[in-house]
Enzyme design. Structure first.
Site, PDB file in Angstrom:
ATOM      1  CG  HIS A  64      63.519  19.803  40.120  1.00  0.00           C
ATOM      2  ND1 HIS A  64      64.881  19.860  40.223  1.00  0.00           N
ATOM      3  CD2 HIS A  64      63.258  19.987  38.811  1.00  0.00           C
ATOM      4  CE1 HIS A  64      65.416  20.070  39.033  1.00  0.00           C
ATOM      5  NE2 HIS A  64      64.451  20.154  38.149  1.00  0.00           N
TER       6      HIS A  64
ATOM      7  CG  HIS B  89      63.398  16.492  35.481  1.00  0.00           C
ATOM      8  ND1 HIS B  89      64.421  16.565  34.561  1.00  0.00           N
ATOM      9  CD2 HIS B  89      63.389  17.689  36.114  1.00  0.00           C
ATOM     10  CE1 HIS B  89      65.006  17.753  34.644  1.00  0.00           C
ATOM     11  NE2 HIS B  89      64.401  18.451  35.579  1.00  0.00           N
TER      12      HIS B  89
ATOM     13  CG  HIS C 250      61.383  22.079  34.856  1.00  0.00           C
ATOM     14  ND1 HIS C 250      62.307  22.839  34.169  1.00  0.00           N
ATOM     15  CD2 HIS C 250      62.088  21.176  35.585  1.00  0.00           C
ATOM     16  CE1 HIS C 250      63.520  22.393  34.461  1.00  0.00           C
ATOM     17  NE2 HIS C 250      63.418  21.383  35.308  1.00  0.00           N
TER      18      HIS C 250
ATOM     19  CG  ASN D 247      65.566  23.663  36.955  1.00  0.00           C
ATOM     20  OD1 ASN D 247      66.011  22.620  37.406  1.00  0.00           O
ATOM     21  ND2 ASN D 247      66.245  24.425  36.108  1.00  0.00           N
TER      22      ASN D 247
ATOM     23  CB  ILE E 158      68.762  22.243  32.476  1.00  0.00           C
ATOM     24  CG1 ILE E 158      70.085  22.137  33.242  1.00  0.00           C
ATOM     25  CG2 ILE E 158      67.919  23.344  33.084  1.00  0.00           C
ATOM     26  CD1 ILE E 158      71.236  21.734  32.410  1.00  0.00           C
TER      27      ILE E 158
HETATM   28 FE   LIG Z   1      65.150  20.443  36.141  1.00  0.00          FE
END
Ligand SMILES: [Fe+2]
Ligand SMILES: *[C@@H]1O[C@H](CO)[C@@H](O)[C@H](O)[C@H]1NC(C)=O
Ligand SMILES: *[C@@H]1O[C@H](CO)[C@@H](O)[C@H](O)[C@H]1NC(C)=O
Ligand SMILES: CC(=O)N[C@H]1CO[C@H](CO)[C@@H](O)[C@@H]1O
Length: 775
Positions: free
Chosen positions: A436, A441, A627, A631, A775
């Site tokens: 993740h 990110h 993602h 996530n 996020i």
């Molecule tokens: Fe995330």
């Protein structure tokens, strides 16, 4: 209102000088335009056209003579002689003119490759990029629009090193510099989600620390852990956190945690071997499982340093599962799989076990592919570094499931459950820090920066990629400030503790961008083999592999869109090579953005259309689908900590010790005292609850937040086809989830696989692929 002079920039077809029109000013406030969102206002403005040969406007300049900044959404010219309507999407904060050295410039929604730019716009196109790159000097301020690189470093004292981002103290406001237009500009939930993240760290954490101090930091049983979801958390002698929240202006977080889906249908189904294995194919981290191609599994670590790290799992451990096959035969018929968390962990394990309160293992799990396409775990190996030194290799211990005729609660079963927990610990940390954080990110941010520095807003590839970068710099800045920072929540709750970020960044050495393309990833793990006759040209070795099946559908829809779109602008490979912005963009991305990896042989050279298409598809895949898949199921699967603990605090008890007696007499208590403690559990689930939510203004794959993002009809037609294809993928996902024979799509916990279902509403839905990492 006459405070903002707006000057049109005309592009005459014949002439080569840009002409500026006469300044115009905002006039009256129009109330007839619909639909405007809350907080938006429309104004009339009239321009004087001098004479026809002056050409058509290709841009405009605007000066804000007010004291305050405003957000400029768009400008539309109606009834332009010879043109009709001309639209300028802006979506930018315009600060008072004194903050800028050049006037702010905006362009129409036409795309131009650099050499096709109308001459009058060339100078503005170039100047704008220079402004966005900045000069690398001074401290960047709120109104600055500079995109630049700085090293993140929270591993030693950054304030001693002028080349790295300085560490900020935890203030009530988050103030790491992020270019203004990258900051969450949207109102509504996304801002509140941020407030929640801050509040968890700044308000809830100290409260919980009090609550969990001394003996209060343990759950004694699974039932005890379940009380979280019924009553909420009572603070010592005080209100529940829920009440605390009511007195807080940010009252949206629900500290009465919702019941995670993984225990909704059954409180115990998560403990079955079938579910344990199914989550490797359809859970939060479906990207580690791989085909076992040699037995026993061998280590790739340097034997001179680490000694013998090969597995001790033997044929005896697993033969009785193989339905009469030998191990060699089972390997040959692609029946054996492995979840391998050995080589990556071993180099860190001694430091983690000696110097933090974590006590854990490197793990290998061997699984057998059954005829119904479910996986059966056959053996788990837990490994520790040799006490006398690395060069003596690993100390391995192998655990196998209890015999089928054994009754529940037997000692063998208890030990097997604990062995599975150590695997889950390794997998959940690897999920958070690598799959993740690192692989989505972190790796995407250099693409965001390079794109903004090197591709003009009117470059077609900028228009293609920009939606996939929305909010990413903001959320990453927040992560650096309150989640992954030294002493932050990740270090507090995840077993590598103070080594967490070092561990994560050390694995960047193994990162390979081209391998993140889904088909390449599946081939590398042996989960798929090339097969031209099959859909997507691949044959999956586990046909019911929900992440791969849904993922390949999404991948190919993205690829078709990218291919359609780019072919509108690049008719030949030569056009790629001669696009100066594109070449600078890629060069900077490779040499500066991902500079530590600049010498890797696998970087595409960006010399032909195929490389552009594959690279853009991979970027979009990482920012959107990959993602989302890793996530938005976080609360579903990890909201109940025993299913995916983030830490282990004890080793497997050995016979003759008090801990072994506890394990025999009160296995649940022993289990809970091994995995993540209470404070850490509460913090982690508070966080992942927020991280699993969609804001109400999320923009999903196949959508754009700017309707008139291009004037090019062929591009909008291709984009519509993209949306239709995604809708068809949704239908297929729904159908597959209905097929009962696809056992891995629901499993014992009865959760359908929806993590790659493109659209979603707001909140915690367990589905939805946003365009970007928000996020
Ligand atoms: Fe995330
Ligand atoms: C533990 O930390 C100490 C002090 O920083 C260090 O000297 C030692 O080498 C560390 N132990 C291991 C196994 O890394
Ligand atoms: C990187 O990935 C590509 C695509 O999967 C592969 O062909 C290549 O061998 C990899 N390179 C390295 C050095 O791992
Ligand atoms: C600390 C940690 O997460 N260890 C390993 C768990 O498994 C993954 C996947 O192989 C490894 O990358 C991690 O190093």
């Amino acid at each position: 209102m006459k405070r903002f002079p707006i000057v049109l920039l005309f592009c005459a077809e014949n002439g080569n000088k840009g002409k500026l029109g006469k300044a115009a000013y905002l006039e009256k406030w129009i109330t007839t335009i619909a639909p405007l969102k809350a907080g938006e206002t429309a104004y009339d403005v009239s321009f004087e056209w001098e004479e026809e040969e002056i050409g058509v406007p290709g841009g405009f300049l605007i000066k804000n003579n007010h004291h305050n900044e405003f957000f400029l959404k768009s400008l539309t010219l109606e009834d332009v002689p010879g043109e009709g309507r001309i639209h300028f999407p802006c979506n930018s904060w315009v600060y008072p003119a004194k903050n800028y050295t050049n006037d702010r410039v905006f362009f129409t929604n036409k795309s131009y490759l650099p050499h096709e730019t109308p001459l009058p716009l060339v100078k503005y196109r170039e100047k704008e990029l220079v402004a966005l790159r900045g000069n690398g000097q001074g401290e960047l301020k709120e109104w600055d629009r500079v995109y630049d690189y700085a090293c993140y470093n929270d591993l030693w004292d950054p304030d001693d090193d002028p080349n790295v981002e300085s560490r900020l103290s935890l203030l009530m406001t988050l103030d790491i510099y992020v270019p203004r237009d990258e900051r969450f500009s949207h109102l509504k939930l996304s801002d509140l989600l941020l407030n929640d993240l801050e509040a968890i760290v700044q308000i809830v954490k100290p409260e919980l620390e009090d609550l969990c101090s001394g003996n209060g930091n343990e759950f004694d049983s699974f039932d005890d852990a379940l009380t979280l979801y019924d009553g909420g958390v009572k603070l010592s002698g005080g209100p529940t956190l829920d009440n605390l929240w009511k007195n807080n202006p940010l009252d949206i977080i629900n500290l009465k945690y919702p019941l995670p889906e993984v225990i909704r249908e059954s409180r115990t189904a998560w403990r079955t071997d079938e579910e344990f294995a199914r989550e490797m194919l359809a859970g939060l981290n479906p990207v580690i499982i791989s085909l076992l191609q040699e037995f026993p599994p061998r280590s790739k670590l340097n034997a001179k340093v680490y000694g013998n790290q090969d597995s001790s799992i033997s044929e005896e451990h697993i033969r009785h599962f193989l339905k009469g096959l030998t191990v060699a035969e089972a390997i040959k018929s692609n029946k054996l799989f492995i979840l391998d968390h050995h080589d990556t962990v071993i180099p860190y394990l001694r430091r983690i076990n000696d110097n933090t309160t974590s006590k854990t293992y490197a793990t290998r799990t061997i699984l057998y592919l059954q005829n119904d396409d479910t996986l059966k775990p056959m053996a788990i190996e837990l490994s520790l570094p040799h006490p006398d030194g690395d060069q003596f290799g690993a100390i391995n211990k192998v655990y196998t499931p209890p015999p089928a005729d054994q009754k529940e609660g037997s000692l063998e079963e208890i030990i097997w459950q604990l062995a599975k927990a150590y695997v889950a610990v390794n997998d959940s940390v690897s999920h958070e820090l690598i799959t993740h954080f690192l692989h989505t990110h972190a790796v995407i941010e250099p693409f965001v920066i390079a794109t903004n520095r090197q591709l003009s807003l009117i470059h077609p590839i900028y228009k293609l990629l920009h939606p996939h970068f929305r909010d990413t710099m903001s959320i990453n800045a927040i992560a650096r400030q309150i989640l992954i920072n030294g002493g932050g929540v990740v270090e507090l709750a995840f077993y590598p503790a103070k080594y967490s970020m070092e561990f994560s960044s050390s694995l960047y050495k193994d990162w390979n961008f081209t391998e993140q393309a889904l088909p390449q990833d599946l081939k590398k793990r042996g989960m798929a083999v090339p097969h031209p006759e099959s859909k997507h040209g691949l044959r999956l070795l586990i046909k019911d592999y929900p992440y791969a099946i849904d993922g390949l559908d999404i991948w190919s829809v993205i690829r078709n869109w990218v291919s359609d779109y780019t072919s509108l602008y690049y008719k030949t490979d030569e056009a790629i090579r001669s696009d100066t912005e594109l070449q600078m963009w890629w060069k900077e991305l490779v040499e500066v953005g991902h500079g530590d990896k600049r010498d890797e042989p696998w970087w595409p050279k960006m010399e032909n259309r195929e490389e552009l298409i594959e690279s853009c598809t991979t970027m979009i895949w990482i920012a959107s689908a990959l993602h989302a898949a890793t996530n938005f199921g976080q609360y579903t699967y990890s909201g109940y900590m025993p299913n995916r603990p983030t830490n282990s605090r004890r080793f497997m008890p050995v016979e003759g010790t008090a801990e072994f007696e506890e394990l025999r007499e009160n296995p649940d208590r022993a289990f809970m005292r091994t995995i993540t403690a209470k404070l850490q559990t509460l913090l982690v689930i508070s966080l992942i609850e927020v991280l699993s939510m969609h804001s109400s203004d999320e923009v999903y794959l196949g959508q754009r937040d700017t309707a008139e993002w291009t004037v090019d009809l062929e591009a909008t037609a291709a984009f519509e086809r993209f949306g239709k294809a995604l809708a068809e993928v949704e239908e297929r996902i729904v159908e597959r989830n209905r097929e009962e024979k696809l056992r891995n799509r629901h499993g014992p916990v009865k959760i359908p696989y929806t993590l790659l279902f493109p659209s979603s509403g707001a909140g915690m839905t367990g589905k939805g692929i946003p365009n970007s990492i928000t996020i």
